[in-house]
Each structure stands twice: as C-alpha cells, then as structure tokens.
Design an enzyme around this catalytic site. Structure first.
Site, short mmCIF file in Angstrom:
data_model
loop_
_atom_site.label_atom_id
_atom_site.label_comp_id
_atom_site.label_asym_id
_atom_site.label_seq_id
_atom_site.Cartn_x
_atom_site.Cartn_y
_atom_site.Cartn_z
CB SER A 193 6.34 0.92 9.15
OG SER A 193 7.16 1.60 8.20
CG HIS A 224 4.59 -2.09 6.40
ND1 HIS A 224 3.52 -2.60 5.70
CD2 HIS A 224 4.83 -0.86 5.88
CE1 HIS A 224 3.12 -1.71 4.80
NE2 HIS A 224 3.90 -0.65 4.88
CG ASP A 233 6.72 1.72 4.19
OD1 ASP A 233 5.65 1.36 3.66
OD2 ASP A 233 6.83 1.94 5.42
CG MET A 265 8.93 5.06 -0.31
SD MET A 265 9.01 6.46 0.81
CE MET A 265 8.00 5.84 2.16
CG HIS A 279 3.42 -0.27 1.07
ND1 HIS A 279 3.14 0.83 1.88
CD2 HIS A 279 2.74 -0.05 -0.09
CE1 HIS A 279 2.33 1.65 1.25
NE2 HIS A 279 2.08 1.15 0.04
CG MET A 281 4.37 3.32 -1.51
SD MET A 281 4.74 4.17 0.04
CE MET A 281 5.72 2.90 0.82
CG MET A 314 -1.71 4.06 1.01
SD MET A 314 -0.43 3.31 2.04
CE MET A 314 0.30 4.74 2.82
CG ASP A 344 1.08 1.86 5.51
OD1 ASP A 344 1.64 2.28 6.54
OD2 ASP A 344 1.69 1.61 4.44
C1 DX5 Z 1 4.02 5.77 4.27
C2 DX5 Z 1 4.36 4.33 4.54
C3 DX5 Z 1 4.01 3.88 5.92
C4 DX5 Z 1 4.78 4.58 7.01
C5 DX5 Z 1 3.94 4.60 8.25
O1 DX5 Z 1 4.31 6.05 2.95
O2 DX5 Z 1 3.68 3.50 3.64
O3 DX5 Z 1 4.15 2.47 6.04
O4 DX5 Z 1 6.01 3.96 7.29
O5 DX5 Z 1 4.57 5.37 9.19
P1 DX5 Z 1 3.76 6.02 10.42
O6 DX5 Z 1 3.19 4.87 11.18
O7 DX5 Z 1 4.83 6.77 11.15
O8 DX5 Z 1 2.69 6.90 9.84
ZN ZN Z 2 3.68 1.29 4.04
#
Ligand code: DX5
Ligand code: ZN
Length: 215
Positions: free
Chosen positions: A7, A32, A34, A36, A65, A67, A136, A174
């Site tokens: 990620s 990956h 993320d 947000m 992903h 969010m 998650m 994740d």
């Molecule tokens: C959290 C994200 C994850 C995050 C994971 O909201 O969806 O993908 O980047 O990071 P680590 O592996 O550091 O928990």
């Molecule tokens: Zn994620």
C-alpha cells in the site's frame, strides 16, 4: 502463495520514482492505492490523478480501494486513470449491486470492502457477483494501525461461504499486516495481503515483500 499488494500510503512521497522502481523490481503482484475523501473516513489522501501517475510508472496490477461516499460518481475516472481492480465499501453503498455492475461494465474487477464491525454475512447476496472481498482488519482511514484479531474469525467464515458455493472470490486483508501475523492470516484463508508500513518502513522493502510472499 499469497498475493502481496504493498500500500503506497506508507511510501515516501518525496521519492515516488524510487518507490515505483522498487515495486517493479520486487516480487509484489499488485499495488494498493487508498483513496480517502474526508467524509467516509476522517482523512484525505489522493485521487485519480495520482493513480494515473502510478499506472504509468509501474508494471503490476493496480488495486484501488475507494474509501469514499458515492463511489459511482468516480468509477469511470478511476478506470481512465488505470485501475484494474476497484473496491467500494459496503457501508457507503445503499445500491451496492448497481455499483458492482457499473465497475464490471467499465472492464474492471469488482471488490467490496467491509469495515471491522460489518459481519461477513452481509455479503451473502452479493458474493456471486464480485471478484474480491477486502476485509478491513483496522478501521479505515490511516496506515500503521494494529491488526484487529477478530478479523481471523471473519476470514474463516468468509472462506467457508466462498468455498461451499465454489466461488472464485478472493479474500484480501487490509490493515496491520506484519511478518509476524501474516502466516495466521493466510492459514485462516486469505488470498491477498495488503501491507503498507510493513513494506515501506522496512530496511529492505524488496526482501520484506519476498518474505511475505514465501509464507
Ligand atoms: C487503511 C488503508 C490501508 C493501509 C494499510 O485505511 O485501507 O490500505 O494503507 O496500511 P498498514 O499496512 O500500514 O496498516
Ligand atoms: Zn486499503
């Protein structure tokens, strides 16, 4: 052998070219990203423009992903940016089936992400229509959090639901994945490990990816 999806949230933004080269040279299968929006989760990260830049600099599968609220408004933009897999949150989608149809009709693989409090039973009537569940194992919004142990039970339950219907749905985990807990996650039935901090904060990220992959 698990699929490893580093990620980029935990990567060094001042040196993304080197991070992309590291990914390309590594045994990672996917990466990956993320997304947000500061509404569905209490943090803001990056959008389609960032995905596009990454897509051009990498040769792995691009796992996005979302969010965000109202993900249907952005599915096309993420397709254009180069997403191969697009996951939306069940908690953000009152018309989830429509969202999944849209993602698939745009030519992407469709994933559904579920928060730690959402039971896997809630996926029963969408499971046959999707390619992946993103379970998650932390509350979404931030990298570097600790793995919630109850997730192991959810992985086992979901594995059974998938196998008893002979479906080909991948289980992605994740949040909070480390070299220490990864084996138990795989043994519970996971197919894909997302790893942010564990990979990008490692002294040798390529070796860390290889170590996760060999479990
Ligand atoms: C959290 C994200 C994850 C995050 C994971 O909201 O969806 O993908 O980047 O990071 P680590 O592996 O550091 O928990
Ligand atoms: Zn994620």
């Amino acid at each position: 052998m698990p699929i490893i999806a580093p990620s980029l949230l935990a990567s060094n933004f001042l040196n993304l070219e080197a991070e992309c080269k590291m990914l390309n040279d590594s045994s990672a299968d996917w990466y990956h990203l993320d997304i947000m929006d500061g509404r569905f989760v209490p943090n803001i990260s990056y959008g389609p423009m960032f995905v596009e830049v990454f897509r051009k600099a990498t040769n792995k599968i691009c796992d996005v992903h979302l969010m965000i609220e109202e993900p249907g408004n952005y599915a096309e933009a993420f397709k254009k940016a180069g997403a191969d897999i697009l996951s939306v949150h069940i908690e953000a989608c009152p018309h989830l089936h429509r969202n999944i149809q849209q993602i698939k009709s745009l030519g992407m693989k469709a994933g559904v992400a579920v928060n730690p409090h959402t039971p896997v039973d809630a996926l029963k009537d969408i499971l046959a229509d999707i390619d992946m569940v993103c379970l998650m194992s932390v509350n979404p919004g931030f990298g570097g959090q600790s793995f919630i142990p109850h997730t192991l039970l959810k992985i086992k339950q979901l594995r059974e639901m998938i196998d008893e219907r002979s479906l080909q749905v991948k289980i992605e985990i994740d949040g909070g994945v480390t070299l220490e807990n990864a084996k138990s996650i795989i043994d519970a039935g996971a197919d894909v490990l997302v790893a942010g901090s564990t990979v990008f904060k490692a002294a040798d990220p390529i070796a860390m990816i290889a170590a996760l992959k060999s479990l």
